[in-house]
Motif scaffolding. Structure first.
Motif, short mmCIF file in Angstrom:
data_model
loop_
_atom_site.label_atom_id
_atom_site.label_comp_id
_atom_site.label_asym_id
_atom_site.label_seq_id
_atom_site.Cartn_x
_atom_site.Cartn_y
_atom_site.Cartn_z
N ASP A 216 124.99 32.41 78.89
CA ASP A 216 123.74 32.10 79.60
C ASP A 216 122.87 33.34 79.80
N PHE A 217 123.51 34.50 79.83
CA PHE A 217 122.75 35.75 79.90
C PHE A 217 122.00 35.92 78.57
N ARG A 218 122.74 35.70 77.49
CA ARG A 218 122.15 35.82 76.15
C ARG A 218 120.97 34.86 76.00
N PHE B 219 120.04 36.29 84.67
CA PHE B 219 119.45 37.62 84.54
C PHE B 219 120.37 38.68 85.13
N VAL B 220 119.98 39.95 84.96
CA VAL B 220 120.87 41.05 85.34
C VAL B 220 121.44 40.93 86.76
N PRO B 221 120.63 40.64 87.79
CA PRO B 221 121.24 40.58 89.14
C PRO B 221 122.36 39.55 89.24
N MET C 210 134.31 39.07 89.20
CA MET C 210 135.39 39.24 88.21
C MET C 210 136.25 40.45 88.58
N LYS C 211 135.58 41.52 89.00
CA LYS C 211 136.33 42.73 89.36
C LYS C 211 137.26 42.46 90.56
N GLY C 212 136.78 41.62 91.50
CA GLY C 212 137.62 41.26 92.65
C GLY C 212 138.91 40.61 92.18
N GLY D 278 124.96 56.11 77.48
CA GLY D 278 123.87 55.14 77.46
C GLY D 278 124.31 53.73 77.81
N ASP D 279 125.61 53.54 78.00
CA ASP D 279 126.15 52.20 78.18
C ASP D 279 126.92 52.12 79.50
N ILE D 280 126.57 51.12 80.32
CA ILE D 280 127.22 51.03 81.63
C ILE D 280 128.17 49.83 81.74
N ASP E 144 131.49 47.99 81.79
CA ASP E 144 132.86 48.51 81.93
C ASP E 144 133.93 47.45 82.12
N ILE E 145 133.55 46.19 82.14
CA ILE E 145 134.56 45.16 82.41
C ILE E 145 135.61 45.12 81.30
N GLY E 146 135.14 45.10 80.06
CA GLY E 146 136.07 45.05 78.92
C GLY E 146 136.95 46.28 78.88
N LEU F 22 139.54 46.09 81.47
CA LEU F 22 140.59 45.14 81.08
C LEU F 22 141.56 45.79 80.10
N VAL F 23 141.01 46.52 79.14
CA VAL F 23 141.86 47.21 78.17
C VAL F 23 142.75 48.21 78.92
N SER F 24 142.16 48.96 79.85
CA SER F 24 142.96 49.94 80.62
C SER F 24 144.10 49.25 81.34
N VAL G 151 138.46 51.60 68.80
CA VAL G 151 137.15 51.26 69.35
C VAL G 151 137.07 49.76 69.62
N GLY G 152 136.21 49.40 70.59
CA GLY G 152 136.05 47.99 70.91
C GLY G 152 134.76 47.73 71.65
N GLY G 153 134.46 46.44 71.80
CA GLY G 153 133.22 46.02 72.45
C GLY G 153 132.65 44.86 71.66
N ALA G 154 132.01 43.93 72.37
CA ALA G 154 131.58 42.68 71.74
C ALA G 154 130.75 42.82 70.46
N TYR H 143 139.49 48.86 64.97
CA TYR H 143 138.66 48.10 65.90
C TYR H 143 139.57 47.05 66.51
N CYS H 144 139.46 46.83 67.81
CA CYS H 144 140.29 45.80 68.45
C CYS H 144 139.39 44.79 69.13
N ARG H 145 139.56 43.53 68.81
CA ARG H 145 138.62 42.53 69.32
C ARG H 145 138.86 42.19 70.80
C1 B12 Z 1 128.41 41.72 82.30
C2 B12 Z 1 127.27 42.17 81.42
C3 B12 Z 1 126.38 43.11 81.94
C4 B12 Z 1 126.56 43.73 83.31
C5 B12 Z 1 127.64 44.84 83.19
C6 B12 Z 1 128.50 44.96 84.43
C7 B12 Z 1 129.71 45.81 84.16
N1 B12 Z 1 130.15 46.43 85.22
O1 B12 Z 1 130.24 45.90 83.08
C8 B12 Z 1 125.12 44.30 83.58
C9 B12 Z 1 124.34 43.25 84.32
C10 B12 Z 1 125.06 45.61 84.35
C11 B12 Z 1 124.58 44.40 82.17
C12 B12 Z 1 123.51 45.19 81.84
C13 B12 Z 1 122.91 45.20 80.59
N2 B12 Z 1 123.22 44.40 79.54
CO1 B12 Z 1 124.83 43.35 79.47
N3 B12 Z 1 126.15 42.04 79.30
C14 B12 Z 1 127.11 41.65 80.11
C15 B12 Z 1 127.87 40.46 79.44
C16 B12 Z 1 127.33 39.18 80.06
C17 B12 Z 1 129.37 40.43 79.56
C18 B12 Z 1 130.09 41.67 79.09
C19 B12 Z 1 131.52 41.57 79.54
O2 B12 Z 1 131.89 42.14 80.56
N4 B12 Z 1 132.30 40.76 78.82
C20 B12 Z 1 133.68 40.46 79.19
C21 B12 Z 1 134.63 41.51 78.60
C22 B12 Z 1 136.06 41.12 78.97
O3 B12 Z 1 134.51 41.48 77.20
P1 B12 Z 1 134.17 42.77 76.32
O4 B12 Z 1 133.34 43.71 77.11
O5 B12 Z 1 133.70 42.37 75.00
O6 B12 Z 1 135.57 43.51 76.17
C23 B12 Z 1 136.67 43.02 75.40
C24 B12 Z 1 136.62 43.44 73.92
O7 B12 Z 1 135.30 43.68 73.46
C25 B12 Z 1 137.54 44.60 73.83
N5 B12 Z 1 137.06 45.95 74.17
C26 B12 Z 1 136.01 46.33 74.92
N6 B12 Z 1 135.96 47.67 75.02
C27 B12 Z 1 137.01 48.16 74.34
C28 B12 Z 1 137.42 49.47 74.12
C29 B12 Z 1 138.55 49.71 73.35
C30 B12 Z 1 138.99 51.11 73.13
C31 B12 Z 1 139.24 48.62 72.79
C32 B12 Z 1 140.42 48.90 71.96
C33 B12 Z 1 138.84 47.30 72.99
C34 B12 Z 1 137.72 47.08 73.77
O8 B12 Z 1 138.54 44.27 74.77
C35 B12 Z 1 137.90 43.74 75.93
C36 B12 Z 1 138.87 42.90 76.70
O9 B12 Z 1 139.40 41.82 75.97
C37 B12 Z 1 127.46 40.65 77.92
C38 B12 Z 1 127.52 39.39 77.07
C39 B12 Z 1 128.66 39.41 76.07
N7 B12 Z 1 128.86 38.29 75.46
O10 B12 Z 1 129.31 40.39 75.82
C40 B12 Z 1 126.06 41.25 78.07
C41 B12 Z 1 125.46 42.10 76.94
C42 B12 Z 1 126.50 43.04 76.36
N8 B12 Z 1 124.44 42.87 77.66
C43 B12 Z 1 123.35 43.00 76.98
C44 B12 Z 1 122.19 43.70 77.42
C45 B12 Z 1 120.97 43.64 76.52
C46 B12 Z 1 122.20 44.41 78.63
C47 B12 Z 1 121.05 45.24 79.21
C48 B12 Z 1 120.29 46.13 78.20
C49 B12 Z 1 120.12 44.25 79.94
C50 B12 Z 1 118.85 44.84 80.51
N9 B12 Z 1 117.78 44.33 79.96
O11 B12 Z 1 118.88 45.69 81.35
C51 B12 Z 1 121.76 46.09 80.27
C52 B12 Z 1 122.28 47.40 79.66
C53 B12 Z 1 122.60 48.45 80.64
C54 B12 Z 1 123.26 49.63 79.94
N10 B12 Z 1 122.55 50.70 79.72
O12 B12 Z 1 124.43 49.55 79.59
C55 B12 Z 1 123.44 42.33 75.62
C56 B12 Z 1 123.61 43.31 74.46
C57 B12 Z 1 122.79 42.91 73.27
C58 B12 Z 1 122.86 43.88 72.18
N11 B12 Z 1 122.72 43.35 71.01
O13 B12 Z 1 123.02 45.04 72.32
C59 B12 Z 1 124.63 41.33 75.83
C60 B12 Z 1 125.43 41.03 74.55
C61 B12 Z 1 124.01 40.02 76.38
C62 B12 Z 1 123.06 39.37 75.41
N12 B12 Z 1 123.53 38.58 74.50
O14 B12 Z 1 121.88 39.58 75.49
N13 B12 Z 1 125.26 43.61 81.31
#
Ligand code: B12
Length: 233
Positions: free
Chosen positions: A66-68, A73-75, A84-86, A113-115, A117-119, A122-124, A191-194, A209-211
């Motif tokens: 729904d964010f996508r 929105f961000v707030p 989720m962190k709780g 440049g990237d803030i 940290d949930i993922g 979780l990995v940690s 490395v990882g990240g969506a 890369y790890c999904r």
């Molecule tokens: C939560 C979130 C935020 C929160 C972050 C809060 C926080 N403390 O993390 C807030 C609101 C702050 C935020 C801000 C922004 N966000 Co944001 N956010 C998200 C959201 C909805 C979820 C991310 C998340 O936590 N997922 C859940 C975790 C569990 O999954 P994960 O991170 O992918 O991690 C897993 C794997 O990837 C892997 N993994 C991750 N890291 C690592 C590292 C290693 C070493 C390994 C091995 C594996 C691994 O394992 C993890 C666990 O299974 C995503 C949407 C999405 N689908 O990803 C957008 C998303 C990432 N955000 C996006 C955007 C655009 C932004 C902003 C620029 C918005 C804005 N206009 O300000 C800002 C950027 C700020 C910045 N400079 O970083 C876009 C990115 C688009 C793009 N193509 O780049 C996304 C994809 C949403 C979208 N579709 O538009 N965001």
């Protein structure tokens, strides 16, 4: 999503209804309800990992969509992330308390440049749960932070996280700097990240890369075992 929060008694819901309600509560950023839901599922005998993946990560996936799509929105997403962190805070010690033998060590951080940290968190958590010692550098890390941490902690693994297409290329900056300084081969780089994929991981010179966090643990174990075998050969 639902307007009748006060009327719902989480403990009275069956597992499936409770998970659905937790999806709603996460969506609405209700931290206390999420913490309560996590506790109820644990009390019902759910494994911490199952609570994490099915209730919390499942709920966050809906928030992500729904964010996508511009519905949230961000707030709101920040509130959801906070909820989720709780829940994660309750699970963390349980995941870490498996008494796993020490597997190795990892330095992990989100790139400059990237803030997000949930993922990473979780990995940690999962790595700690699997017996790895983890040094978490937090968010927004320039190359210097990674290099200093490698020097100080001499981990087996360097992990980097990026959630933005604009920040993921920074991982290559870090790896290239490691190559320049002759350090690259001393570490396993994961490395990882969506927005990443396997191809990207290869292209920037990472080992893998790890999904998700589960794959991260499996991959880390595999690479560390290989490294130790090479060292003893
Ligand atoms: C939560 C979130 C935020 C929160 C972050 C809060 C926080 N403390 O993390 C807030 C609101 C702050 C935020 C801000 C922004 N966000 Co944001 N956010 C998200 C959201 C909805 C979820 C991310 C998340 O936590 N997922 C859940 C975790 C569990 O999954 P994960 O991170 O992918 O991690 C897993 C794997 O990837 C892997 N993994 C991750 N890291 C690592 C590292 C290693 C070493 C390994 C091995 C594996 C691994 O394992 C993890 C666990 O299974 C995503 C949407 C999405 N689908 O990803 C957008 C998303 C990432 N955000 C996006 C955007 C655009 C932004 C902003 C620029 C918005 C804005 N206009 O300000 C800002 C950027 C700020 C910045 N400079 O970083 C876009 C990115 C688009 C793009 N193509 O780049 C996304 C994809 C949403 C979208 N579709 O538009 N965001």
């Amino acid at each position: 999503m639902s307007d009748d929060q006060d009327d719902i008694i989480l403990a009275e819901l069956d597992d499936e209804e409770l998970v659905q309600q937790m999806f709603d509560d996460l969506y609405d950023g209700l931290k206390e309800e999420i913490e309560e839901g996590v506790q109820i599922l644990l009390d019902r005998g759910w494994e911490p990992y199952k609570v994490l993946t099915e209730a919390l990560v499942g709920g966050m996936t809906i928030v992500g969509h729904d964010f996508r799509d511009g519905i949230l929105f961000v707030p709101e997403v920040l509130l959801a992330a906070n909820a989720m962190k709780g829940g994660m805070a309750i699970l963390k010690p349980l995941l870490a308390a498996t008494g796993a033998p020490r597997m190795g060590s990892m330095v992990i951080g989100t790139v400059k440049g990237d803030i997000h940290d949930i993922g990473k968190n979780l990995v940690s958590m999962m790595m700690e749960g699997a017996g790895f010692e983890v040094v978490d550098l937090g968010i927004n890390n320039p190359v210097e932070n990674y290099l200093e941490a490698l020097e100080e902690h001499k981990p087996d693994i360097l992990g980097m996280s990026a959630l933005l297409t604009t920040t993921m290329p920074y991982m290559k900056v870090v790896i290239d700097t490691m190559i320049e300084q002759g350090l690259r081969d001393d570490y396993i780089v994961l490395v990882g990240g969506a927005p990443l994929n396997e191809e990207f991981g290869k292209a920037i010179g990472a080992d893998a890369y790890c999904r998700d966090a589960a794959v991260a643990v499996e991959t880390a174990k595999e690479y560390v075992a290989r490294k130790h075998n090479q060292m003893s050969a």
